[in-house]
Design a protein around this motif. Structure first.
Motif, PDB file in Angstrom:
ATOM      1  N   LEU A  86      54.357  16.399  41.341  1.00  0.00           N
ATOM      2  CA  LEU A  86      55.661  15.844  41.692  1.00  0.00           C
ATOM      3  C   LEU A  86      56.363  16.690  42.744  1.00  0.00           C
ATOM      4  O   LEU A  86      57.068  16.157  43.613  1.00  0.00           O
ATOM      5  N   ALA A  87      56.166  18.016  42.687  1.00  0.00           N
ATOM      6  CA  ALA A  87      56.754  18.886  43.714  1.00  0.00           C
ATOM      7  C   ALA A  87      56.170  18.573  45.087  1.00  0.00           C
ATOM      8  O   ALA A  87      56.891  18.557  46.099  1.00  0.00           O
ATOM      9  N   ASP A  88      54.866  18.316  45.118  1.00  0.00           N
ATOM     10  CA  ASP A  88      54.246  17.948  46.393  1.00  0.00           C
ATOM     11  C   ASP A  88      54.824  16.643  46.929  1.00  0.00           C
ATOM     12  O   ASP A  88      55.036  16.475  48.137  1.00  0.00           O
ATOM     13  N   ARG A  89      55.093  15.676  46.025  1.00  0.00           N
ATOM     14  CA  ARG A  89      55.656  14.392  46.476  1.00  0.00           C
ATOM     15  C   ARG A  89      57.070  14.600  47.030  1.00  0.00           C
ATOM     16  O   ARG A  89      57.447  13.997  48.045  1.00  0.00           O
ATOM     17  N   LEU A  90      57.874  15.434  46.368  1.00  0.00           N
ATOM     18  CA  LEU A  90      59.232  15.681  46.849  1.00  0.00           C
ATOM     19  C   LEU A  90      59.226  16.502  48.130  1.00  0.00           C
ATOM     20  O   LEU A  90      60.181  16.439  48.916  1.00  0.00           O
ATOM     21  N   ARG A  91      58.187  17.259  48.336  1.00  0.00           N
ATOM     22  CA  ARG A  91      58.092  18.007  49.587  1.00  0.00           C
ATOM     23  C   ARG A  91      57.873  17.047  50.753  1.00  0.00           C
ATOM     24  O   ARG A  91      58.333  17.282  51.867  1.00  0.00           O
ATOM     25  N   GLU A  92      57.181  15.950  50.477  1.00  0.00           N
ATOM     26  CA  GLU A  92      56.966  14.938  51.512  1.00  0.00           C
ATOM     27  C   GLU A  92      58.204  14.063  51.715  1.00  0.00           C
ATOM     28  O   GLU A  92      58.517  13.665  52.837  1.00  0.00           O
ATOM     29  N   ASN A  93      58.906  13.763  50.616  1.00  0.00           N
ATOM     30  CA  ASN A  93      60.068  12.879  50.663  1.00  0.00           C
ATOM     31  C   ASN A  93      60.972  13.237  49.489  1.00  0.00           C
ATOM     32  O   ASN A  93      60.499  13.326  48.351  1.00  0.00           O
ATOM     33  N   PRO A  94      62.257  13.479  49.717  1.00  0.00           N
ATOM     34  CA  PRO A  94      63.137  13.887  48.619  1.00  0.00           C
ATOM     35  C   PRO A  94      63.343  12.797  47.562  1.00  0.00           C
ATOM     36  O   PRO A  94      63.977  13.067  46.537  1.00  0.00           O
ATOM     37  N   VAL A  95      62.847  11.605  47.784  1.00  0.00           N
ATOM     38  CA  VAL A  95      62.913  10.528  46.786  1.00  0.00           C
ATOM     39  C   VAL A  95      61.488  10.063  46.513  1.00  0.00           C
ATOM     40  O   VAL A  95      60.785   9.600  47.412  1.00  0.00           O
ATOM     41  N   HIS A  96      61.065  10.190  45.258  1.00  0.00           N
ATOM     42  CA  HIS A  96      59.740   9.711  44.861  1.00  0.00           C
ATOM     43  C   HIS A  96      59.906   8.620  43.819  1.00  0.00           C
ATOM     44  O   HIS A  96      60.436   8.859  42.724  1.00  0.00           O
ATOM     45  N   VAL A  97      59.465   7.416  44.153  1.00  0.00           N
ATOM     46  CA  VAL A  97      59.486   6.285  43.232  1.00  0.00           C
ATOM     47  C   VAL A  97      58.048   5.982  42.847  1.00  0.00           C
ATOM     48  O   VAL A  97      57.205   5.728  43.716  1.00  0.00           O
TER      49      VAL A  97
END
Length: 678
Positions: free
Chosen positions: A46-57
């Protein structure tokens, strides 16, 4: 070179070679270990996803929170005034939300406001390195908004409260607690059953109300006729009012019941509905065990290695084959609406690889097995697989990982021993998933609207019948207790054209008893006495016979005419027997009262038949202005020989009433002749 020198050189080379080999193995082993498949933790992913975009759905909730909502979250996050990171994940039953946000923050290494949505619900929010009223914002959002407000509306309220600052946000949170401590806000959306109720009610109103207007008007018209009142409104008014009411209901109902959706969820696109299936299918191509990276880990490294070994051995066994294990939660908001059979069929179709597809839910711990192309007996998989494997037991329910590692190992043992068949078996096609836009409500004029039309008509008939019965009973009771006198001074303008027998009995009794009570000096009022005497002859000297059932309507009309003429004679101070007002009554309808002149009038709607009759003032005006309206004003009495048909009063009987057009004096003489009195 001496021999010992050559020996020492060989020994040195051998030692160097051994060192080189040792160094190679020493460096090669850690490298292989580093390359080995190692589960990535949920927080790290999840940290990797937020690093790409501050909103992860997540892609696992397309029916509730499609990924297309991510830009909306990002836009609202700017209102907080601080760096904001949003995670929208499936329900985390075995993970504490605050701990998960803390772990994600540690791995991301960025301060800010971290917000966790579990489905459409705002589950947790924590601030790291910034000062914002996160707890107050959560309180306000949970208290002020209903549960079906939707994630975007909830996040908007959350961000607005964050922007207020600490003091104002705290005061608003306290006010929300006091306001909604015992009550919850009303739902923002309705369900399909509510829409069916709205359609049913609309159908009832659309037929029930107009029909009630028509039936009520019909009953009121009958009541007016019985009471002697004339129709004062045109005939088109009632059907026009009913039609206008129906049109108003039909136009107003869609405005009042204006809901079109049962949820705040946006309709997902085909790409959003297939995203998770594609992700799982791609993962199974690389590894026969796919663990959802957004969910907590339920298999440790030892269990994962053993499961890989068991799958490899089963594939090599006689009658065995590939086994694909998906550790993915099955939620109602997923593309398959929580149906693991539908999910397995979709993954199989996408992967295009036959084998056993095992769907293990890390959330509720269920395990389902579906066979696509292996020679495993279908009945054995359907009926012999223990519930302890598919559903778990009490120990599995209490464990955070649902003991999935042990149960999957037991499943592989069962598969090793399962009976084989001669030919491959395939699962049948599962039922289709709900439509993508499943939250659209049906039209208002559909579903239960049609039954509502019939119920409305039946209810109107039933209600009008009950009202008519109650009013009839009340009227009978009141008339029995105290028959009120008719408004004689108004009768020339309210006398009925087709009076009922009950009206004539009631009016004749009232007029006769009133005249009797007013007659005090018969010696001075010989003309009034003649009227009373003739009226009494018609009822054999007993006024009660006037209200007795079975009395001839023509006789009752004669009694009314004589009694009213007698009352008029008592009220007049002159004794001019030739006065037209005293000698004649209206020949069109004797109930209209005194005549003012004679006039040739039309007495039939067909042809041009005319008669010279005395007429009252309204009938004279009608005869002059609208000659064709006179036949409709004629007093018509029922003719027993013709059933329910009605005829003009002078044709409906051969009794004394036929003398009315010739004057009251002639009527009195006719009565006496009929009674044999001279």
């Amino acid at each position: 070179m001496p021999a010992w020198s050559r020996g020492r050189l060989r020994l040195l080379r051998l030692l160097l070679a051994l060192c080189a080999v040792s160094a190679f193995f020493a460096t090669a082993t850690p490298a292989r270990a580093a390359d080995a498949t190692t589960p990535v933790t949920q927080a790290a992913y999840l940290a990797d996803r937020l690093r790409e975009n501050p909103v992860h759905v997540t892609d696992q909730l397309p029916r509730e929170v499609p990924r297309s909502t991510a830009p909306g979250f990002a836009r609202l996050a700017k209102k907080t005034g601080v760096p904001t990171y949003v995670l929208v994940l499936p329900m985390q039953t075995s993970t504490d939300g605050k701990q998960l946000l803390g772990a994600v923050h540690d791995r991301l290494g960025r301060d800010g406001l971290y917000v966790l949505f579990e489905g459409a619900d705002l589950a947790e929010a924590t601030a790291y390195g910034v000062r914002v009223p996160a707890d107050a914002a959560i309180t306000v959002t949970r208290y002020e908004l209903p549960y079906d407000a939707g994630p975007l509306r909830s996040f908007e309220r959350f961000a607005d409260v964050i922007a207020l600052g600490g003091d104002k946000a705290g005061a608003r949170a306290e006010a929300a607690r006091e306001t909604y401590q015992d009550d919850e806000p009303a739902d923002m959306y309705i369900g399909p059953s509510d829409r069916n109720n709205q359609s049913f009610l609309t159908g009832i109103l659309l037929t029930g109300v107009p029909l009630m207007i028509v039936l009520t008007a019909w009953y009121a018209r009958r009541h007016r006729r019985r009471s002697g009142a004339e129709r004062r409104v045109p005939r088109w008014v009632v059907p026009g009012a009913a039609a206008l009411t129906a049109a108003t209901i039909a136009l107003a109902a869609p405005v009042v019941f204006d809901q079109t959706r049962s949820s705040a969820a946006r309709p997902p696109t085909p790409a959003e509905l297939s995203a998770r299936v594609e992700r799982v299918a791609a993962g199974l191509e690389k590894d026969p065990v796919y663990a959802d990276p957004e969910s907590p880990r339920v298999l440790d490294s030892r269990q994962l290695d053993r499961l890989h070994d068991r799958i490899r051995d089963f594939r090599r066994s006689d009658g065995g084959g590939p086994v694909y294990v998906s550790l993915v939660p099955q939620t109602p908001a997923s593309e398959s609406a929580g149906d693991s059979w539908l999910f397995a069929a979709a993954v199989h179709a996408k992967a295009r690889q036959d084998g056993l597809y095992v769907v293990a839910d890390p959330d509720d711990g269920t395990i389902d097995v579906y066979n696509y192309g292996l020679r495993i007996d279908a009945d054995s998989l359907s009926f012999d697989l223990p519930d302890a494997v598919t559903l778990g037991d009490s120990k599995a329910d209490e464990a955070d990982d649902h003991l999935l590692g042990e149960r999957l190992d037991t499943l592989m043992t069962f598969l090793d021993k399962a009976p084989r068949t001669d030919r491959p078996d395939f699962e049948s096609t599962p039922a289709a998933a709900p439509e993508a836009d499943e939250h659209t409500l049906p039209p208002l004029f559909a579903t239960d609207f049609w039954p509502g039309l019939f119920v409305g008509a039946f209810a109107a008939l039933l209600l009008s019948g009950v009202v008519a019965g109650v009013m009839w009973s009340a009227g009978r009771l009141l008339r029995r207790r105290d028959p009120a006198p008719e408004p004689t001074d108004l009768l020339p303008f309210t006398a009925p054209t087709e009076p009922s027998a009950s009206y004539l009995r009631r009016t004749a009794y009232t007029e006769l008893t009133t005249l009797t009570s007013q007659f005090t000096d018969p010696d001075d009022r010989t003309r009034a006495w003649d009227h009373l005497d003739a009226a009494m002859l018609l009822v054999d000297g007993d006024p009660d016979r006037a209200r007795a059932a079975g009395t001839d309507p023509a006789t009752l009309v004669a009694v009314i005419v004589l009694a009213r003429a007698g009352r008029a004679a008592l009220a007049d101070d002159t004794d001019d027997a030739d006065d037209l007002r005293h000698d004649l009554c209206c020949g069109i309808n004797p109930l209209h009262g005194p005549a003012v002149s004679r006039h040739h009038v039309r007495v039939s709607a067909q042809g041009n038949s005319r008669r010279l009759l005395p007429v009252c003032e309204p009938c004279r005006d009608t005869a002059v202005a609208e000659p064709g309206g006179i036949p409709g004003r004629l007093l018509k009495l029922p003719d027993p020989s013709l059933g329910n048909s009605r005829m003009p009063y002078y044709d409906a009987t051969d009794g004394p009433l036929t003398a009315v057009p010739h004057g009251i004096a002639r009527l009195i003489d006719k009565v006496r002749e009929t009674a044999g009195v001279h």
